[in-house]
Motif scaffolding. Structure first.
Motif, mmCIF file in Angstrom:
data_model
loop_
_atom_site.group_PDB
_atom_site.id
_atom_site.type_symbol
_atom_site.label_atom_id
_atom_site.label_comp_id
_atom_site.label_asym_id
_atom_site.label_seq_id
_atom_site.Cartn_x
_atom_site.Cartn_y
_atom_site.Cartn_z
ATOM 1 N N GLN A 39 0.812 -1.150 -0.283
ATOM 2 C CA GLN A 39 0.563 0.127 0.212
ATOM 3 C C GLN A 39 0.912 1.252 -0.220
ATOM 4 N N HIS A 40 2.041 1.152 0.827
ATOM 5 C CA HIS A 40 2.591 3.023 0.909
ATOM 6 C C HIS A 40 3.621 2.367 0.069
ATOM 7 N N VAL A 41 3.923 1.946 -1.016
ATOM 8 C CA VAL A 41 5.511 1.939 -1.525
ATOM 9 C C VAL A 41 4.624 1.973 -3.081
ATOM 10 N N PHE A 42 3.409 1.438 -3.640
ATOM 11 C CA PHE A 42 2.438 1.558 -4.811
ATOM 12 C C PHE A 42 2.220 2.217 -5.321
ATOM 13 N N ARG A 43 1.581 3.340 -3.988
ATOM 14 C CA ARG A 43 0.525 4.146 -3.682
ATOM 15 C C ARG A 43 1.477 5.315 -4.194
ATOM 16 N N THR A 80 6.865 -13.931 -4.514
ATOM 17 C CA THR A 80 8.155 -13.877 -4.345
ATOM 18 C C THR A 80 8.466 -12.018 -3.868
ATOM 19 N N THR A 81 8.582 -11.081 -3.300
ATOM 20 C CA THR A 81 8.624 -9.446 -3.735
ATOM 21 C C THR A 81 8.768 -9.384 -4.839
ATOM 22 N N TRP A 134 4.679 2.305 -14.031
ATOM 23 C CA TRP A 134 5.487 2.789 -13.278
ATOM 24 C C TRP A 134 7.269 4.167 -13.769
ATOM 25 N N GLN A 135 7.203 5.502 -13.409
ATOM 26 C CA GLN A 135 8.794 6.026 -13.645
ATOM 27 C C GLN A 135 9.585 6.200 -12.934
ATOM 28 N N ASP A 136 9.212 6.349 -11.484
ATOM 29 C CA ASP A 136 9.807 7.238 -10.092
ATOM 30 C C ASP A 136 10.984 6.445 -9.879
ATOM 31 N N LEU A 137 10.915 4.906 -9.871
ATOM 32 C CA LEU A 137 11.729 3.820 -10.012
ATOM 33 C C LEU A 137 11.479 2.748 -10.335
ATOM 34 N N SER A 138 12.601 1.737 -10.615
ATOM 35 C CA SER A 138 12.901 0.597 -11.018
ATOM 36 C C SER A 138 12.777 -0.381 -10.725
ATOM 37 N N ILE A 139 12.805 -1.768 -11.477
ATOM 38 C CA ILE A 139 11.520 -2.635 -10.611
ATOM 39 C C ILE A 139 12.862 -3.188 -9.219
ATOM 40 N N GLU A 140 13.927 -2.859 -9.254
ATOM 41 C CA GLU A 140 14.899 -3.392 -8.136
ATOM 42 C C GLU A 140 14.805 -2.392 -6.965
ATOM 43 N N GLN A 141 14.395 -1.099 -7.306
ATOM 44 C CA GLN A 141 14.356 0.042 -6.862
ATOM 45 C C GLN A 141 12.974 -0.593 -5.688
ATOM 46 N N THR A 142 12.341 -0.382 -6.210
ATOM 47 C CA THR A 142 10.786 -1.055 -6.174
ATOM 48 C C THR A 142 10.660 -1.359 -4.192
ATOM 49 N N GLU A 143 11.481 -2.796 -5.674
ATOM 50 C CA GLU A 143 11.765 -3.894 -5.187
ATOM 51 C C GLU A 143 11.943 -3.879 -3.210
#
Length: 222
Positions: free
Chosen positions: A25-29, A47-48, A61-70
């Motif tokens: 909720q926190h990260v993806f929103r 897996t995350t 989304w644009q702001d973070l990479s998949i790795e950074q979001t994970e």
């Protein structure tokens, strides 16, 4: 005959599933993703990385990479564990019982080693485990059986002689694919899912375990 026991981590040793939900909720929103409950209900045990990629496919989304979001999700969960994490009811007693019987024990989790270590140290249960398997050690996480085969190998026990404690259908599927017996501990809202019918037993918590269970599961000579 059961010669070794393997535990999942999230939802089994610690009630961390709410932390994962909060983290998503926190990260993806913050990234502008509207969480669809129909998708959220399917992510338990994944897996995350798989969860992150699923949401990215649903709403890029644009702001973070998949790795950074994970990593942001993992960091949120780790902090929640440190601040609020408690061992689930009956876990320590079961681990102590298995130790007294000299039954080797492993941990097999789809979570990364960093979070696995945070949980083990927070709950103070590391000493009960003879083998630790996190997602980095395999090429495919659950529901593939690789991590359970690895855990059995580390313990030096054939897969068919292992008993697994799992909460998710994803983990149950992996353990069964590895040829192992499974005791399911489903979350309340998943209790009636028919996939759990393939488990040897279905429990609400470890405190429900009685001596007759061990005999039924295949423990001998205790």
């Amino acid at each position: 005959m059961v010669q070794a026991v393997i535990f999942d981590m999230d939802g089994v040793l610690i009630d961390s599933e709410p932390y994962w939900a909060e983290a998503e909720q926190h990260v993806f929103r913050q990234l502008g993703v509207t969480l669809d409950p129909a998708i959220t209900s399917q992510t338990s045990g994944m897996t995350t990385r798989a969860v992150t990629e699923l949401w990215f496919k649903h709403s890029p989304w644009q702001d973070l990479s998949i790795e950074q979001t994970e990593q942001a999700v993992i960091d949120y969960v780790a902090l929640a564990v440190l601040e609020r994490g408690v061992v689930k009811k009956g876990v320590v007693e079961l681990l102590q019982q298995l130790q007294s019987w000299q039954i080797p024990v492993a941990l097999a989790t789809n979570s990364p080693a960093s979070l696995m270590n945070t949980v083990l140290d927070k709950l103070q249960i590391r000493s009960y485990f003879q083998a630790l398997c996190s997602i980095e050690l395999v090429t495919q996480g659950k529901p593939k059986p690789e991590i359970y085969h690895l855990a059995a190998s580390k313990l030096g026990v054939a897969s068919e002689h292992c008993l697994v404690f799992e909460d998710s259908v994803t983990g149950l599927t992996a353990a069964k694919a590895a040829g192992m017996k499974v005791v399911a501990l489903p979350a309340k809202h998943h209790w009636h899912r028919t996939e759990y019918d393939q488990a040897e037993s279905r429990l609400t918590c470890f405190s429900e375990i009685q001596p007759a269970h061990f005999q039924a599961w295949g423990f001998t000579g205790l």
